[in-house]
Scaffold this motif. Structure first.
Motif, PDB file in Angstrom:
ATOM      1  N   MET A   1       1.408  -1.160  -0.206  1.00  0.00           N
ATOM      2  CA  MET A   1      -0.422   0.038  -0.077  1.00  0.00           C
ATOM      3  C   MET A   1       0.712   1.376   0.157  1.00  0.00           C
ATOM      4  SD  MET A   1      -3.452  -0.409   1.528  1.00  0.00           S
ATOM      5  CE  MET A   1      -4.182  -0.306   0.050  1.00  0.00           C
ATOM      6  N   ASN A   2       2.036   1.112   0.456  1.00  0.00           N
ATOM      7  CA  ASN A   2       3.233   2.734  -0.181  1.00  0.00           C
ATOM      8  C   ASN A   2       3.712   2.561  -0.728  1.00  0.00           C
ATOM      9  OD1 ASN A   2       3.297   3.259   2.271  1.00  0.00           O
ATOM     10  ND2 ASN A   2       4.618   2.689   3.880  1.00  0.00           N
ATOM     11  N   GLN A   3       3.097   3.244  -1.751  1.00  0.00           N
ATOM     12  CA  GLN A   3       3.331   2.989  -2.905  1.00  0.00           C
ATOM     13  C   GLN A   3       4.619   4.624  -3.369  1.00  0.00           C
ATOM     14  OE1 GLN A   3       0.872   2.290  -5.819  1.00  0.00           O
ATOM     15  NE2 GLN A   3       0.955  -0.088  -6.389  1.00  0.00           N
ATOM     16  N   THR A   4       5.960   4.005  -3.382  1.00  0.00           N
ATOM     17  CA  THR A   4       5.972   5.704  -4.173  1.00  0.00           C
ATOM     18  C   THR A   4       5.697   6.265  -5.094  1.00  0.00           C
ATOM     19  OG1 THR A   4       8.095   4.642  -4.364  1.00  0.00           O
ATOM     20  CG2 THR A   4       8.246   5.538  -1.991  1.00  0.00           C
ATOM     21  N   ARG A   5       5.271   7.430  -5.229  1.00  0.00           N
ATOM     22  CA  ARG A   5       5.634   8.175  -6.970  1.00  0.00           C
ATOM     23  C   ARG A   5       7.091   8.503  -7.498  1.00  0.00           C
ATOM     24  NH1 ARG A   5       1.203  12.502  -5.168  1.00  0.00           N
ATOM     25  NH2 ARG A   5       1.723  13.391  -6.793  1.00  0.00           N
ATOM     26  N   SER A   6       7.163   8.464  -8.661  1.00  0.00           N
ATOM     27  CA  SER A   6       8.138   8.636  -9.526  1.00  0.00           C
ATOM     28  C   SER A   6       8.340  10.618  -8.998  1.00  0.00           C
ATOM     29  CB  SER A   6       7.890   8.884 -10.493  1.00  0.00           C
ATOM     30  OG  SER A   6       8.909   9.810 -11.899  1.00  0.00           O
ATOM     31  N   THR A   7      10.007  10.483  -9.307  1.00  0.00           N
ATOM     32  CA  THR A   7      10.008  11.686  -8.548  1.00  0.00           C
ATOM     33  C   THR A   7      10.020  13.155  -9.478  1.00  0.00           C
ATOM     34  OG1 THR A   7      12.180  11.102  -8.344  1.00  0.00           O
ATOM     35  CG2 THR A   7      12.116  13.473  -8.117  1.00  0.00           C
ATOM     36  N   TRP A   8       9.341  13.088 -11.262  1.00  0.00           N
ATOM     37  CA  TRP A   8       9.125  14.045 -11.955  1.00  0.00           C
ATOM     38  C   TRP A   8       7.295  14.153 -11.353  1.00  0.00           C
ATOM     39  CZ3 TRP A   8      12.650  16.736 -13.701  1.00  0.00           C
ATOM     40  CH2 TRP A   8      13.577  15.764 -13.714  1.00  0.00           C
ATOM     41  N   ARG A   9       6.685  13.160 -10.848  1.00  0.00           N
ATOM     42  CA  ARG A   9       5.283  13.368 -11.005  1.00  0.00           C
ATOM     43  C   ARG A   9       5.346  14.461  -9.482  1.00  0.00           C
ATOM     44  NH1 ARG A   9       1.369  10.544 -13.528  1.00  0.00           N
ATOM     45  NH2 ARG A   9       2.155   9.028 -14.692  1.00  0.00           N
ATOM     46  N   GLU A  10       6.144  14.426  -8.932  1.00  0.00           N
ATOM     47  CA  GLU A  10       5.594  15.796  -7.469  1.00  0.00           C
ATOM     48  C   GLU A  10       6.180  17.672  -8.301  1.00  0.00           C
ATOM     49  OE1 GLU A  10       5.313  14.912  -4.629  1.00  0.00           O
ATOM     50  OE2 GLU A  10       5.256  13.337  -4.625  1.00  0.00           O
ATOM     51  N   PRO A  11       4.765  18.149  -8.037  1.00  0.00           N
ATOM     52  CA  PRO A  11       4.801  19.253  -8.565  1.00  0.00           C
ATOM     53  C   PRO A  11       5.906  20.487  -8.003  1.00  0.00           C
ATOM     54  CG  PRO A  11       2.912  18.904  -6.709  1.00  0.00           C
ATOM     55  CD  PRO A  11       3.998  17.904  -7.128  1.00  0.00           C
ATOM     56  N   MET A  12       7.004  20.102  -6.832  1.00  0.00           N
ATOM     57  CA  MET A  12       7.971  20.971  -6.493  1.00  0.00           C
ATOM     58  C   MET A  12       8.991  20.514  -7.116  1.00  0.00           C
ATOM     59  SD  MET A  12       8.319  22.817  -3.355  1.00  0.00           S
ATOM     60  CE  MET A  12       7.288  22.465  -3.052  1.00  0.00           C
ATOM     61  N   VAL A  13       8.918  18.870  -7.439  1.00  0.00           N
ATOM     62  CA  VAL A  13      10.673  19.380  -8.144  1.00  0.00           C
ATOM     63  C   VAL A  13       9.806  20.014  -9.686  1.00  0.00           C
ATOM     64  CG1 VAL A  13      11.285  17.608  -9.885  1.00  0.00           C
ATOM     65  CG2 VAL A  13      11.198  16.773  -7.987  1.00  0.00           C
ATOM     66  N   TRP A  14       9.005  20.480 -10.397  1.00  0.00           N
ATOM     67  CA  TRP A  14       8.505  20.986 -12.015  1.00  0.00           C
ATOM     68  C   TRP A  14       8.947  22.674 -11.103  1.00  0.00           C
ATOM     69  CZ3 TRP A  14       9.073  19.158 -15.995  1.00  0.00           C
ATOM     70  CH2 TRP A  14       9.193  17.801 -16.023  1.00  0.00           C
ATOM     71  N   MET A  15       8.753  22.510  -9.969  1.00  0.00           N
ATOM     72  CA  MET A  15       8.820  24.213  -9.529  1.00  0.00           C
ATOM     73  C   MET A  15      10.108  24.989  -9.858  1.00  0.00           C
ATOM     74  SD  MET A  15       7.028  26.325  -6.804  1.00  0.00           S
ATOM     75  CE  MET A  15       7.990  25.670  -5.196  1.00  0.00           C
ATOM     76  N   LEU A  16      10.668  23.090  -8.479  1.00  0.00           N
ATOM     77  CA  LEU A  16      12.686  24.071  -8.097  1.00  0.00           C
ATOM     78  C   LEU A  16      12.908  23.431  -9.598  1.00  0.00           C
ATOM     79  CD1 LEU A  16      13.140  22.416  -4.828  1.00  0.00           C
ATOM     80  CD2 LEU A  16      12.718  24.743  -5.454  1.00  0.00           C
ATOM     81  N   VAL A  17      13.046  22.977 -10.426  1.00  0.00           N
ATOM     82  CA  VAL A  17      13.850  23.097 -11.777  1.00  0.00           C
ATOM     83  C   VAL A  17      13.412  23.178 -12.505  1.00  0.00           C
ATOM     84  CG1 VAL A  17      14.322  21.116 -13.294  1.00  0.00           C
ATOM     85  CG2 VAL A  17      14.838  20.690 -11.087  1.00  0.00           C
ATOM     86  N   GLY A  18      11.572  23.118 -13.170  1.00  0.00           N
ATOM     87  CA  GLY A  18      11.389  24.039 -14.214  1.00  0.00           C
ATOM     88  C   GLY A  18      11.227  25.094 -14.359  1.00  0.00           C
ATOM     89  N   LEU A  19      11.118  26.036 -13.315  1.00  0.00           N
ATOM     90  CA  LEU A  19      10.522  27.326 -13.362  1.00  0.00           C
ATOM     91  C   LEU A  19      11.955  28.358 -13.812  1.00  0.00           C
ATOM     92  CD1 LEU A  19       8.037  28.244 -10.626  1.00  0.00           C
ATOM     93  CD2 LEU A  19       7.881  28.838 -13.014  1.00  0.00           C
ATOM     94  N   PRO A  20      13.194  28.180 -13.117  1.00  0.00           N
ATOM     95  CA  PRO A  20      15.120  28.338 -13.839  1.00  0.00           C
ATOM     96  C   PRO A  20      15.357  27.586 -14.762  1.00  0.00           C
ATOM     97  CG  PRO A  20      14.810  26.988 -11.273  1.00  0.00           C
ATOM     98  CD  PRO A  20      13.216  27.071 -11.893  1.00  0.00           C
ATOM     99  N   LEU A  21      14.929  27.162 -15.270  1.00  0.00           N
ATOM    100  CA  LEU A  21      15.092  26.271 -16.811  1.00  0.00           C
ATOM    101  C   LEU A  21      13.985  27.610 -17.907  1.00  0.00           C
ATOM    102  CD1 LEU A  21      16.417  24.266 -18.810  1.00  0.00           C
ATOM    103  CD2 LEU A  21      14.730  22.794 -18.275  1.00  0.00           C
ATOM    104  N   ALA A  22      13.180  27.388 -17.573  1.00  0.00           N
ATOM    105  CA  ALA A  22      12.569  28.243 -18.861  1.00  0.00           C
ATOM    106  C   ALA A  22      12.781  29.534 -18.664  1.00  0.00           C
ATOM    107  CB  ALA A  22      10.718  27.750 -17.953  1.00  0.00           C
ATOM    108  N   SER A  23      13.339  29.933 -17.648  1.00  0.00           N
ATOM    109  CA  SER A  23      13.482  31.823 -17.697  1.00  0.00           C
ATOM    110  C   SER A  23      15.015  31.447 -18.206  1.00  0.00           C
ATOM    111  CB  SER A  23      13.838  32.118 -15.780  1.00  0.00           C
ATOM    112  OG  SER A  23      15.097  31.279 -15.705  1.00  0.00           O
ATOM    113  N   VAL A  24      15.924  31.028 -17.957  1.00  0.00           N
ATOM    114  CA  VAL A  24      17.003  30.444 -18.338  1.00  0.00           C
ATOM    115  C   VAL A  24      16.757  30.636 -20.748  1.00  0.00           C
ATOM    116  CG1 VAL A  24      19.229  29.285 -19.499  1.00  0.00           C
ATOM    117  CG2 VAL A  24      18.570  29.799 -16.648  1.00  0.00           C
ATOM    118  N   VAL A  25      15.659  30.131 -21.004  1.00  0.00           N
ATOM    119  CA  VAL A  25      15.426  29.318 -22.368  1.00  0.00           C
ATOM    120  C   VAL A  25      15.084  31.164 -22.676  1.00  0.00           C
ATOM    121  CG1 VAL A  25      13.844  28.497 -23.672  1.00  0.00           C
ATOM    122  CG2 VAL A  25      15.047  27.114 -21.810  1.00  0.00           C
ATOM    123  N   ILE A  26      14.292  32.185 -22.028  1.00  0.00           N
ATOM    124  CA  ILE A  26      13.394  33.113 -22.093  1.00  0.00           C
ATOM    125  C   ILE A  26      14.402  33.710 -22.531  1.00  0.00           C
ATOM    126  CG2 ILE A  26      11.801  34.934 -21.455  1.00  0.00           C
ATOM    127  CD1 ILE A  26       9.919  32.279 -20.364  1.00  0.00           C
ATOM    128  N   GLY A  27      15.845  33.643 -21.808  1.00  0.00           N
ATOM    129  CA  GLY A  27      17.157  34.762 -20.935  1.00  0.00           C
ATOM    130  C   GLY A  27      17.364  35.250 -22.574  1.00  0.00           C
TER     131      GLY A  27
END
Length: 161
Positions: free
Chosen positions: A1-27
């Motif tokens: 019953m204790n199933q671990t979710r994939s790291t990429w399914r966590e919203p906090m990971v996307w906020m910590l990695v995706g937002l800075p990556l998007a700002s670099v691409v836009i820059g």
């Protein structure tokens, strides 16, 4: 019953990695847009810095015909006015006379004498930022002349035949 979710399914990971990556691409996209002007930018420059006519004296057409394929850039640099050739084969030598007349009637005109310098020609002078100017540039022997229109907001103007 204790199933671990994939790291990429966590919203906090996307906020910590995706937002800075998007700002670099836009820059980088903004940097590319600033360095490579598009057609609209070039048309605007052509309208703001209206290119003038080449006037040729009848008795000396050979050097003037050589000038007809080249152009100059006039720019303000502090309290100096510089005329810089756009082509390395531009005939160098004597002094240039720069005549500026306000576009509106009634204002006093200005005449500057530009002496040869390491990049082109240079003279002491500044412009009143509230006027548009009709520009005429000719050598001291008056064998040719370039003319154009310098707007009040422009820091430089291209004079082309």
């Amino acid at each position: 019953m204790n199933q671990t979710r994939s790291t990429w399914r966590e919203p906090m990971v996307w906020m910590l990695v995706g937002l800075p990556l998007a700002s670099v691409v836009i820059g980088f996209a903004l940097l590319f847009a600033a360095v490579h002007p598009g057609n609209e930018d070039m048309e605007t420059v052509g309208r703001v810095n209206k290119v003038g006519k080449l006037l040729v004296a009848a008795e000396d057409r050979a050097p003037a015909a050589e000038i007809a394929t080249k152009g100059l850039v006039l720019r303000l640099k502090g309290d100096m006015i510089e005329a810089i050739p756009m082509d390395g084969e531009f005939p160098r030598g004597g002094k240039l006379q720069l005549t500026l007349v306000p576009s509106e009637a009634g204002g006093p005109g200005r005449v500057f004498l530009l002496s040869p310098s390491e990049l082109g020609w240079r003279g002491v002078g500044s412009l009143d930022g509230g006027h548009d100017w009709v520009v005429e540039l000719r050598p001291d022997n008056a064998t040719w002349a370039l003319s154009g229109h310098w707007t009040s907001q422009a820091r430089f103007i291209r004079l082309m035949p």
